[in-house]
Design a protein around this motif. Structure first.
Motif, mmCIF file in Angstrom:
data_model
loop_
_atom_site.group_PDB
_atom_site.id
_atom_site.type_symbol
_atom_site.label_atom_id
_atom_site.label_comp_id
_atom_site.label_asym_id
_atom_site.label_seq_id
_atom_site.Cartn_x
_atom_site.Cartn_y
_atom_site.Cartn_z
ATOM 1 N N PRO A 257 -0.638 -1.323 12.334
ATOM 2 C CA PRO A 257 0.433 -1.385 11.415
ATOM 3 C C PRO A 257 0.760 -2.820 10.818
ATOM 4 N N THR A 258 0.955 -2.986 9.557
ATOM 5 C CA THR A 258 1.170 -4.286 9.142
ATOM 6 C C THR A 258 2.632 -4.589 8.483
ATOM 7 N N GLY A 259 3.244 -3.355 8.632
ATOM 8 C CA GLY A 259 4.652 -3.222 7.898
ATOM 9 C C GLY A 259 4.655 -3.003 6.485
ATOM 10 N N ALA A 260 3.556 -2.418 5.977
ATOM 11 C CA ALA A 260 3.571 -2.089 4.375
ATOM 12 C C ALA A 260 4.300 -0.698 4.336
ATOM 13 N N GLU A 261 4.744 -0.725 3.009
ATOM 14 C CA GLU A 261 5.662 0.512 2.711
ATOM 15 C C GLU A 261 4.944 0.955 1.245
#
Length: 390
Positions: A257-261
């Motif tokens: 996870p990279t925190g991308a949305e």
């Protein structure tokens, strides 16, 4: 093949019979059996021919090792591919003491021993134990591994550095997707995990998230585009509490996870189909980030974009036509394009693919990919072709 027949294969006369059976591979089965019966009894002939056939099947998973290994039919089917087992074993440190509580024919046991671990392995089935023991002997690993018959529930993992567990996911009715129907069942597995300083637990890729123990890392592994398994890592083997990871083999690339949305927007010129490991790990937004794409539907794991960007994490298709789903309309569009060969994919569609293929009555010399999905909650059909990188 029963236990006594297998043990007979390990004797000098059994080895001669097996060598003869290997030489006869490819011959008519009746001819091969008749020829071998001139020198060997019926039981040994059957065991040798069966083993030679299993070795041939096992090459796809074990490579050159298969020529000297031993198998059961169930064991070949359920065994971990060598590349996948070696990927997991790479997290272990040489010298660690490992207890393997569901060793099967020994695919993971072999990888762990080759990684330098000292492995004690158990399995509940005496024939399977005999096969696993023969495999570590054949591959020269008997100084690093032992195998014995025991129920996983009777093992105390607290005296080892790491617990390795690969519970059986088949019942008398076939493959099961319910962890409580595993063997050993999920409560026993969790008890073992709770008493182990660290653990590596191999489970089905479709395991519901609520079954993943709190604080564990979950990794989904894809081999050449097919999701093979999920792995639960605990203790010092875990990369982080609650971490989700997707891994591609044989290359070894990982995604976390990279925190991308993921944005949602209109269908573009291209559609990207994320690798199944990324989908299972809920990392579709991270794949979309890599190609600058967006979701054509907020709940569907198809990414769309306007530029043909390359990523190992997704297959790319160029969209030539998009329409609301209708068999009649799709048939007409494919005929107009002279499509006689269609690869049909679907996601969030209730359409029976084989029935649709019959209803389309395709003819022509062109090929296409038909994607059945939802676009902004509307059932849709996309006519595409694979998009090759420049």
């Amino acid at each position: 093949m029963d236990h006594d027949a297998f043990l007979a294969l390990l004797t000098p006369r059994g080895q001669r019979a097996l060598a003869e059976a290997v030489e006869l591979m490819g011959a008519d089965p009746v001819v091969a059996a008749t020829r071998m019966r001139k020198s060997h009894d019926a039981a040994l002939t059957s065991a040798a021919l069966t083993q030679a056939t299993l070795r041939e099947r096992a090459v796809a998973k074990f490579g050159d090792d298969a020529a000297s290994m031993y198998f059961t039919s169930h064991g070949v089917e359920q065994a971990t591919r060598r590349e996948v087992a070696e990927h997991r074993a790479a997290r272990f440190r040489p010298g660690q003491r490992v207890i393997d509580v569901c060793c099967g024919i020994g695919g993971d046991l072999i990888a762990l021993a080759r990684a330098g671990c000292q492995v004690d392995a158990v399995d509940a089935d005496p024939l399977t134990v005999a096969v696993a023991r023969a495999n570590i002997d054949a591959l020269g690993l008997s100084d690093l591994a032992t195998v014995r018959t025991a129920d996983a529930a009777t093992v105390d993992p607290s005296g080892y550095d790491v617990l390795f567990a690969d519970p059986a996911r088949r019942t008398a009715r076939g493959r099961t997707f319910d962890p409580n129907a595993y063997s050993p069942p999920w409560p026993v597995v969790l008890d073992l995990l709770g008493r182990a300083p660290a653990a590596c637990l191999k489970v089905a890729p479709g395991i519901p998230y609520e079954f993943i123990p709190e604080g564990a890392e979950a990794e989904w592994v894809s081999h050449r585009g097919e999701v093979k398994e999920a792995v639960v890592w605990t203790g010092r083997l875990s990369g982080g509490a609650g971490l989700r990871r997707a891994t591609l083999l044989p290359g070894g690339s990982t995604l976390t996870p990279t925190g991308a949305e993921a944005r949602v927007g209109p269908l573009g010129r291209f559609v990207y189909e994320p690798d199944g490991a990324a989908i299972r790990a809920h990392l579709v937004a991270e794949v979309a980030e890599r190609v600058g794409g967006r979701l054509a539907d907020p709940l569907i794991a198809y990414i769309t974009g306007d530029d043909p960007l390359d990523t190992e994490w997704a297959s790319r298709y160029e969209v030539h036509e998009a329409m609301p789903f209708s068999v009649k309309r799709l048939r007409a569009a494919l005929r107009a394009r002279q499509v006689g060969n269609a690869t049909i994919k679907k996601r969030a569609s209730a359409v029976d693919i084989e029935r649709l293929r019959r209803d389309l009555r395709l003819s022509g010399d062109k090929s296409a990919v038909v994607i059945l999905t939802r676009i902004m909650d509307r059932p849709s059909a996309l006519i595409c072709t694979p998009s090759r990188p420049a």
